[in-house]
Design a protein around this motif. Structure first.
Motif, PDB file in Angstrom:
ATOM      1  N   HIS A   1       0.853  -1.191   0.000  1.00 55.36           N
ATOM      2  CA  HIS A   1       0.000   0.000   0.000  1.00 55.36           C
ATOM      3  C   HIS A   1       0.887   1.239   0.000  1.00 55.36           C
ATOM      4  O   HIS A   1       1.190   1.797   1.057  1.00 55.36           O
ATOM      5  CB  HIS A   1      -0.948  -0.030   1.202  1.00 55.36           C
ATOM      6  N   ALA A   2       1.293   1.652  -1.170  1.00 53.72           N
ATOM      7  CA  ALA A   2       2.206   2.788  -1.305  1.00 53.72           C
ATOM      8  C   ALA A   2       1.552   4.069  -0.805  1.00 53.72           C
ATOM      9  O   ALA A   2       0.326   4.241  -0.857  1.00 53.72           O
ATOM     10  CB  ALA A   2       2.623   2.944  -2.765  1.00 53.72           C
ATOM     11  N   ASN A   3       2.391   4.981  -0.321  1.00 50.77           N
ATOM     12  CA  ASN A   3       1.923   6.261   0.210  1.00 50.77           C
ATOM     13  C   ASN A   3       2.826   7.355  -0.343  1.00 50.77           C
ATOM     14  O   ASN A   3       4.037   7.323  -0.133  1.00 50.77           O
ATOM     15  CB  ASN A   3       1.971   6.233   1.742  1.00 50.77           C
ATOM     16  N   SER A   4       2.232   8.319  -1.037  1.00 46.10           N
ATOM     17  CA  SER A   4       3.038   9.376  -1.652  1.00 46.10           C
ATOM     18  C   SER A   4       3.771  10.232  -0.625  1.00 46.10           C
ATOM     19  O   SER A   4       4.745  10.915  -0.952  1.00 46.10           O
ATOM     20  CB  SER A   4       2.152  10.278  -2.523  1.00 46.10           C
ATOM     21  N   ASN A   5       3.316  10.183   0.635  1.00 40.75           N
ATOM     22  CA  ASN A   5       4.004  10.928   1.695  1.00 40.75           C
ATOM     23  C   ASN A   5       5.251  10.219   2.199  1.00 40.75           C
ATOM     24  O   ASN A   5       6.038  10.814   2.935  1.00 40.75           O
ATOM     25  CB  ASN A   5       3.047  11.161   2.872  1.00 40.75           C
ATOM     26  N   VAL A   6       5.403   8.956   1.824  1.00 41.93           N
ATOM     27  CA  VAL A   6       6.560   8.174   2.281  1.00 41.93           C
ATOM     28  C   VAL A   6       7.173   7.472   1.074  1.00 41.93           C
ATOM     29  O   VAL A   6       6.917   6.290   0.829  1.00 41.93           O
ATOM     30  CB  VAL A   6       6.149   7.135   3.348  1.00 41.93           C
TER      31      VAL A   6
ATOM     32  N   GLY B   1       5.272 -29.791   7.253  1.00 39.82           N
ATOM     33  CA  GLY B   1       5.227 -29.274   8.616  1.00 39.82           C
ATOM     34  C   GLY B   1       5.902 -27.932   8.829  1.00 39.82           C
ATOM     35  O   GLY B   1       6.015 -27.476   9.972  1.00 39.82           O
ATOM     36  N   LEU B   2       6.338 -27.303   7.747  1.00 38.59           N
ATOM     37  CA  LEU B   2       7.005 -26.012   7.873  1.00 38.59           C
ATOM     38  C   LEU B   2       6.044 -24.903   7.465  1.00 38.59           C
ATOM     39  O   LEU B   2       5.488 -24.929   6.363  1.00 38.59           O
ATOM     40  CB  LEU B   2       8.249 -25.953   6.981  1.00 38.59           C
ATOM     41  N   ARG B   3       5.836 -23.941   8.352  1.00 40.82           N
ATOM     42  CA  ARG B   3       4.986 -22.795   8.050  1.00 40.82           C
ATOM     43  C   ARG B   3       5.840 -21.555   7.792  1.00 40.82           C
ATOM     44  O   ARG B   3       6.942 -21.431   8.328  1.00 40.82           O
ATOM     45  CB  ARG B   3       4.025 -22.503   9.208  1.00 40.82           C
ATOM     46  N   ALA B   4       5.303 -20.642   6.997  1.00 41.93           N
ATOM     47  CA  ALA B   4       5.968 -19.365   6.736  1.00 41.93           C
ATOM     48  C   ALA B   4       4.921 -18.266   6.762  1.00 41.93           C
ATOM     49  O   ALA B   4       3.883 -18.361   6.089  1.00 41.93           O
ATOM     50  CB  ALA B   4       6.687 -19.376   5.390  1.00 41.93           C
ATOM     51  N   ASN B   5       5.170 -17.230   7.543  1.00 43.84           N
ATOM     52  CA  ASN B   5       4.256 -16.106   7.676  1.00 43.84           C
ATOM     53  C   ASN B   5       5.051 -14.816   7.795  1.00 43.84           C
ATOM     54  O   ASN B   5       6.269 -14.845   8.015  1.00 43.84           O
ATOM     55  CB  ASN B   5       3.374 -16.276   8.929  1.00 43.84           C
ATOM     56  N   ALA B   6       4.360 -13.694   7.683  1.00 46.18           N
ATOM     57  CA  ALA B   6       5.016 -12.397   7.851  1.00 46.18           C
ATOM     58  C   ALA B   6       4.094 -11.447   8.581  1.00 46.18           C
ATOM     59  O   ALA B   6       2.868 -11.513   8.448  1.00 46.18           O
ATOM     60  CB  ALA B   6       5.421 -11.810   6.506  1.00 46.18           C
ATOM     61  N   VAL B   7       4.693 -10.553   9.347  1.00 42.13           N
ATOM     62  CA  VAL B   7       3.984  -9.435   9.971  1.00 42.13           C
ATOM     63  C   VAL B   7       4.377  -8.183   9.208  1.00 42.13           C
ATOM     64  O   VAL B   7       5.568  -7.936   8.968  1.00 42.13           O
ATOM     65  CB  VAL B   7       4.336  -9.312  11.461  1.00 42.13           C
ATOM     66  N   SER B   8       3.377  -7.405   8.828  1.00 40.15           N
ATOM     67  CA  SER B   8       3.595  -6.216   8.003  1.00 40.15           C
ATOM     68  C   SER B   8       3.193  -4.971   8.799  1.00 40.15           C
ATOM     69  O   SER B   8       2.028  -4.589   8.808  1.00 40.15           O
ATOM     70  CB  SER B   8       2.759  -6.337   6.717  1.00 40.15           C
ATOM     71  N   PRO B   9       4.153  -4.349   9.472  1.00 40.84           N
ATOM     72  CA  PRO B   9       3.797  -3.243  10.363  1.00 40.84           C
ATOM     73  C   PRO B   9       3.673  -1.901   9.643  1.00 40.84           C
ATOM     74  O   PRO B   9       4.198  -1.694   8.547  1.00 40.84           O
ATOM     75  CB  PRO B   9       4.984  -3.181  11.345  1.00 40.84           C
ATOM     76  N   GLY B  10       2.992  -0.995  10.332  1.00 41.50           N
ATOM     77  CA  GLY B  10       3.091   0.413  10.008  1.00 41.50           C
ATOM     78  C   GLY B  10       4.319   0.981  10.710  1.00 41.50           C
ATOM     79  O   GLY B  10       5.309   0.281  10.901  1.00 41.50           O
TER      80      GLY B  10
ATOM     81  N   GLN C   1      -3.518   1.375   7.937  1.00 32.10           N
ATOM     82  CA  GLN C   1      -2.960   1.869   6.672  1.00 32.10           C
ATOM     83  C   GLN C   1      -3.346   0.996   5.492  1.00 32.10           C
ATOM     84  O   GLN C   1      -3.655   1.496   4.409  1.00 32.10           O
ATOM     85  CB  GLN C   1      -1.437   1.953   6.772  1.00 32.10           C
ATOM     86  N   SER C   2      -3.321  -0.320   5.692  1.00 30.98           N
ATOM     87  CA  SER C   2      -3.578  -1.230   4.575  1.00 30.98           C
ATOM     88  C   SER C   2      -5.028  -1.175   4.104  1.00 30.98           C
ATOM     89  O   SER C   2      -5.337  -1.571   2.993  1.00 30.98           O
ATOM     90  CB  SER C   2      -3.217  -2.654   4.962  1.00 30.98           C
ATOM     91  N   ALA C   3      -5.912  -0.668   4.968  1.00 27.27           N
ATOM     92  CA  ALA C   3      -7.324  -0.564   4.590  1.00 27.27           C
ATOM     93  C   ALA C   3      -7.605   0.661   3.733  1.00 27.27           C
ATOM     94  O   ALA C   3      -8.574   0.699   2.987  1.00 27.27           O
ATOM     95  CB  ALA C   3      -8.198  -0.535   5.845  1.00 27.27           C
ATOM     96  N   GLY C   4      -6.745   1.688   3.841  1.00 26.92           N
ATOM     97  CA  GLY C   4      -6.928   2.887   3.043  1.00 26.92           C
ATOM     98  C   GLY C   4      -6.871   4.152   3.866  1.00 26.92           C
ATOM     99  O   GLY C   4      -6.631   4.133   5.067  1.00 26.92           O
ATOM    100  N   HIS C   5      -7.108   5.263   3.199  1.00 29.16           N
ATOM    101  CA  HIS C   5      -7.057   6.577   3.866  1.00 29.16           C
ATOM    102  C   HIS C   5      -8.247   7.410   3.398  1.00 29.16           C
ATOM    103  O   HIS C   5      -8.698   7.280   2.266  1.00 29.16           O
ATOM    104  CB  HIS C   5      -5.755   7.308   3.496  1.00 29.16           C
TER     105      HIS C   5
END
Length: 237
Positions: A138-143, A170-179, A233-237
């Motif tokens: 979710h790109a942001n022109s301010n950043v 049996g191997l899982r892979a996940n990510a956390v995507s912070p603001g 942020q990922s939901a929008g502005h």
């Protein structure tokens, strides 16, 4: 609890901020931890083994994984927390910036994950967790942050690919995507402006990201997930 029975987590970028919080959280879950960063100090906790090194250096990956096996006998979880983020207009980035981003965000992930996964599979599976950024999706022109999107976006795609490749083993892979998270990376005078980037009107706390990683650690039916912890942020502005 013997070494072979106790689960073991590796945490990169572990000396401060989110990384330090993750080390404490995994100890709270009963894991032994191998913690690495360039400047990490020795721990008084015998179940925390620290390894100093630059994650962009392939030798660091080898030393960290070897240390986990030699000290604790196994690897169950790898949290690829180490990363770099510098917001710049695209044409202001330099060749050095590019090399630094690729070294830390991509080579660091690739080298240590490639070495850790076989040890996880040897014990019937494990968990690879990445820390990315919501700006990758979710790109942001301010950043302006093309290099962050290039590298962290790559990690999100790699997370999904790993999840599918190893889902049956049996191997899982996940990510956390912070603001934007309130860590030592961000000077206090910038907090108000950065808080305004989030629909909820505040910065995230280190505990917000740590809690998300712990959730993923405890969620055996969740793999290939990108969990947004970004104040909307990922939901929008």
């Amino acid at each position: 609890m013997s070494t072979q029975e106790q689960k073991v987590a590796i945490v990169t970028g572990a000396s401060q901020g989110i990384g330090s919080g993750l080390v404490a959280a995994y100890r709270g879950l009963g894991y032994a931890v191998v913690a690495t960063s360039r400047s990490i100090a020795r721990s008084e906790d015998p179940r925390i083994h620290t390894v100093q090194g630059d994650i962009a250096d392939t030798d660091t990956a080898t030393r960290v994984v070897d240390a986990a096996i030699e000290r604790f006998g196994r690897i169950d979880t790898l949290v690829n927390n180490a990363g770099i983020f510098i917001a710049k207009p695209f044409t202001d980035y330099t060749d050095e910036d590019f090399a630094t981003y690729v070294g830390i965000n991509l080579n660091g992930f690739f080298q240590i994950t490639r070495r850790a996964v076989p040890h996880m599979l040897a014990h019937g599976g494990g968990h690879v967790v990445g820390i990315t950024t919501s700006l990758a999706e979710h790109a942001n022109s301010n950043v302006p942050s093309v290099l962050a999107s290039l590298t962290k976006g790559g990690l999100e795609s790699a997370t999904k690919s790993l999840a599918i490749e190893y889902a049956g083993r049996g191997l899982r892979a996940n990510a956390v995507s912070p603001g934007v998270i309130k860590t030592p990376m961000h000077a206090p005078e910038t907090h108000e402006a950065m808080a305004a980037l989030h629909p909820v009107g505040r910065l995230g706390e280190i505990s917000d990201v740590v809690d998300a990683v712990v959730y993923l650690e405890k969620a055996p039916f969740v793999t290939g997930a990108i969990l947004y912890v970004d104040g909307g942020q990922s939901a929008g502005h």
